[in-house]
Design an enzyme around this catalytic site. Structure first.
Site, PDB file in Angstrom:
ATOM      1  N   GLU A   1      34.523  40.203  41.694  1.00  0.00           N
ATOM      2  CA  GLU A   1      34.527  41.640  41.996  1.00  0.00           C
ATOM      3  C   GLU A   1      33.138  42.237  42.176  1.00  0.00           C
ATOM      4  O   GLU A   1      32.948  43.113  43.010  1.00  0.00           O
ATOM      5  CB  GLU A   1      35.292  42.411  40.920  1.00  0.00           C
ATOM      6  CG  GLU A   1      36.792  42.137  40.955  1.00  0.00           C
ATOM      7  CD  GLU A   1      37.539  43.020  39.993  1.00  0.00           C
ATOM      8  OE1 GLU A   1      37.710  44.215  40.257  1.00  0.00           O
ATOM      9  OE2 GLU A   1      37.971  42.499  38.924  1.00  0.00           O
TER      10      GLU A   1
ATOM     11  N   HIS B   1      42.178  16.690  31.668  1.00  0.00           N
ATOM     12  CA  HIS B   1      43.384  15.980  32.098  1.00  0.00           C
ATOM     13  C   HIS B   1      43.602  16.050  33.601  1.00  0.00           C
ATOM     14  O   HIS B   1      44.524  15.434  34.116  1.00  0.00           O
ATOM     15  CB  HIS B   1      44.610  16.526  31.360  1.00  0.00           C
ATOM     16  CG  HIS B   1      44.594  16.174  29.903  1.00  0.00           C
ATOM     17  ND1 HIS B   1      45.264  15.106  29.393  1.00  0.00           N
ATOM     18  CD2 HIS B   1      43.939  16.735  28.864  1.00  0.00           C
ATOM     19  CE1 HIS B   1      45.047  15.016  28.097  1.00  0.00           C
ATOM     20  NE2 HIS B   1      44.250  16.005  27.746  1.00  0.00           N
TER      21      HIS B   1
ATOM     22  N   LYS C   1      45.532  48.511  48.526  1.00  0.00           N
ATOM     23  CA  LYS C   1      46.470  49.437  47.872  1.00  0.00           C
ATOM     24  C   LYS C   1      47.030  50.440  48.878  1.00  0.00           C
ATOM     25  O   LYS C   1      48.213  50.776  48.842  1.00  0.00           O
ATOM     26  CB  LYS C   1      45.783  50.160  46.710  1.00  0.00           C
ATOM     27  CG  LYS C   1      45.725  49.300  45.451  1.00  0.00           C
ATOM     28  CD  LYS C   1      45.074  50.056  44.299  1.00  0.00           C
ATOM     29  CE  LYS C   1      44.900  49.110  43.105  1.00  0.00           C
ATOM     30  NZ  LYS C   1      43.951  49.639  42.120  1.00  0.00           N
TER      31      LYS C   1
END
Lengths: 354, 354
Positions: free
Chosen positions: A240, A256, A346
């Site tokens: 950001e 892993h 948005k």
């Protein structure tokens, strides 16, 4: 430190520790001042929870919040996991709907700095329909309206910050409410200590140096499970503030799978390993071996070893990450503050009627 | 499709759909056969849970498992979240210690293909100390010894597979035990349908094509929260099979931070968006807009839209990811099967005495 003409090359400038003054002009909204004020934010924020206490007891806490707000829940979860006597489990949800298994024994904490985050509003609505008691944390917006309408407690935050820069306001009032509820011991002394440390500590040089190392690389932030929210915060702050990629993973899981990835190395990475001296002894060993392995695969590594209480470790490390991502933004000649892409997104999403 | 001499260039070979035959020589342990046998694995694995049922009722399930084993728990959690009437919440832990809040109402399912994963053994021990009843899933090792010693139920898996290639064995027996316990409806019909689909379906061409797109790029796998474990499986399969980087994130959270990262683009990415037709309507809109945004930032995107029941969606998509990562491995002239780095790491870790 200069070319033949005696002037410093751009490259040398970017790499040296003393940060070039002319980079600060990219910080058009003085994010530096806000990031540097974390100690003040914490002091004020911690007060905001004074005297606020849920009406009835609860057995679990569900934090509903996205991005910088959700992180507050993730941090609370790990802080409480580290308390041997805390009887309450905390979960965070970053979604539209609340999960199964929540009911009137659940305290739902809906956090949205703007008060208008549609996912959080939606979770709040599904949560109270399931009988949860609710606490809202917001600077206003629809959340404030809903709190009044439904007579739910609200912690009102000061306006005018970017949500991610309001991290202290999104976390410390809740911590105080948890103390008031008696589910956890008082953190007052620790909070005061943290405020003093952040006030005195000068991390500027360290952040500048780290931002040079991450420049034009993909930062990989690694930490033990219990510190994963801090690693995730670093990642999202690079995303950001610097508007650049960064990724994170937790140990031991990293060993892993992702560990293998750097054999056929596609991309150029810089690893930051956050260690806290409270990991399981086997994870401490894993951190050492992982560092060697990454270096062997051509990925340079910096280990940030933090000391102090869990709370102090969390917020001093977050502060360093915030600052590092800030300087990284400037190196990319990018204004750290605006997130125009999110705002446009948005707008493009249009109104959400729940 | 060829250079002047009439022979195909290496580059053209890598890009064309028909996969070069000489690449298969890198698959020294015939991983192709194992990956193609997923339908058989599922049929056999689902039988292994027949007649196994915990002794007493339980209110929550805690799955302890790392890597390819832990994923089984993540998938179960999301599958049960999608069942409107399932009264049991599932959580997965990838750590040494079990979290707070577990007790004798908890069914602890410890999964380790080898039976020797130290984190899982450690979680099993802390879990039973807290009074959990336990079910173990393993092909042998210390887990088998402990099951006998402590008289705990064990689902014994066939030996000889790489843990990540045993995904069906790690998941389907547990699903059957959950059915037997009455916490969830029977999935038998769906499992049979899934077996038939995987048997008939030919995803080879699609996987070859996708592996060409991901070649020399960093794959970004994106999905809705409910499908995040599938995205994570894709990521880890690229890491372990192709020994190459890949990352994943969940929507809607991705729209709150990582989305911005591709402004100052460091590295070269290829995005795969997994969509399932069961997302929240706002997430459907988010997928569309995110796709446009990434493309606008120079990141090409493939959307994989899957149909059918949740279970079918999960395993057909996992199958495609497994196959894609397999072909990507061959493109990198890498044997998909061995994970020498993990084995050496385990040796370097030395013995763990709990």
């Amino acid at each position: 430190m200069g070319d033949k003409s005696g002037r410093e090359t751009k490259d040398a400038k970017k790499k040296r520790k003393v940060f070039p003054d002319d980079y600060f002009r990219y910080d058009k909204e003085d994010a530096y001042k806000i990031i540097s004020s974390m100690h003040e934010h914490i002091r004020e924020a911690y007060k905001l929870g004074l005297g606020i206490k849920p009406d009835r007891p609860f057995q679990r806490v569900l934090v509903a919040g996205m991005g910088g707000s959700g992180i507050a829940g993730d941090l609370l979860k790990e802080l409480f996991e580290a308390e041997p006597t805390c009887p309450v489990a905390v979960d965070t949800v970053k979604n539209y709907q609340t999960p199964t298994g929540i009911d009137d024994n659940t305290l739902l904490i809906a956090i949205s700095y703007s008060g208008n985050t549609e996912e959080t509003l939606s979770m709040y609505k599904t949560g109270i329909r399931k009988g949860c008691q609710a606490l809202l944390v917001s600077s206003g917006g629809k959340m404030e309206e809903l709190a009044k309408l439904n007579k739910h407690a609200i912690i009102k935050l000061p306006k005018g910050l970017q949500p991610r820069m309001a991290i202290a306001y999104l976390f410390f009032p809740i911590l105080r409410v948890m103390e008031n509820s008696g589910v956890v011991r008082s953190y007052e002394q620790e909070v005061n200590g943290l405020v003093d440390t952040l006030k005195q500590q000068d991390i500027r040089e360290k952040a500048i140096e780290l931002s040079a190392k991450c420049y034009e690389k993909i930062p990989l932030i690694l930490a033990d499970n219990s510190f994963y929210p801090v690693a995730y915060r670093w990642k999202t702050q690079v995303n950001e503030n610097a508007k650049a990629p960064a990724f994170c993973h937790a140990l031991p899981e990293f060993n892993h799978n992702e560990m293998l990835a750097y054999t056929n190395r596609i991309g150029s990475y810089y690893a930051v390993m956050l260690s806290t001296d409270r990991e399981h002894r086997r994870v401490i060993k894993r951190i050492g071996l992982t560092k060697e392995l990454l270096q062997h695969k051509g990925v340079a590594v910096t280990e940030i070893a933090v000391k102090g209480t869990m709370l102090k470790q969390m917020f001093t490390t977050i502060h360093l990450g915030d600052m590092t991502s800030y300087f990284l933004a400037l190196r990319y000649e990018t204004d750290p503050t605006p997130v125009k892409l999110i705002e446009r997104f948005k707008r493009d999403m249009g109104p959400f009627l729940i």
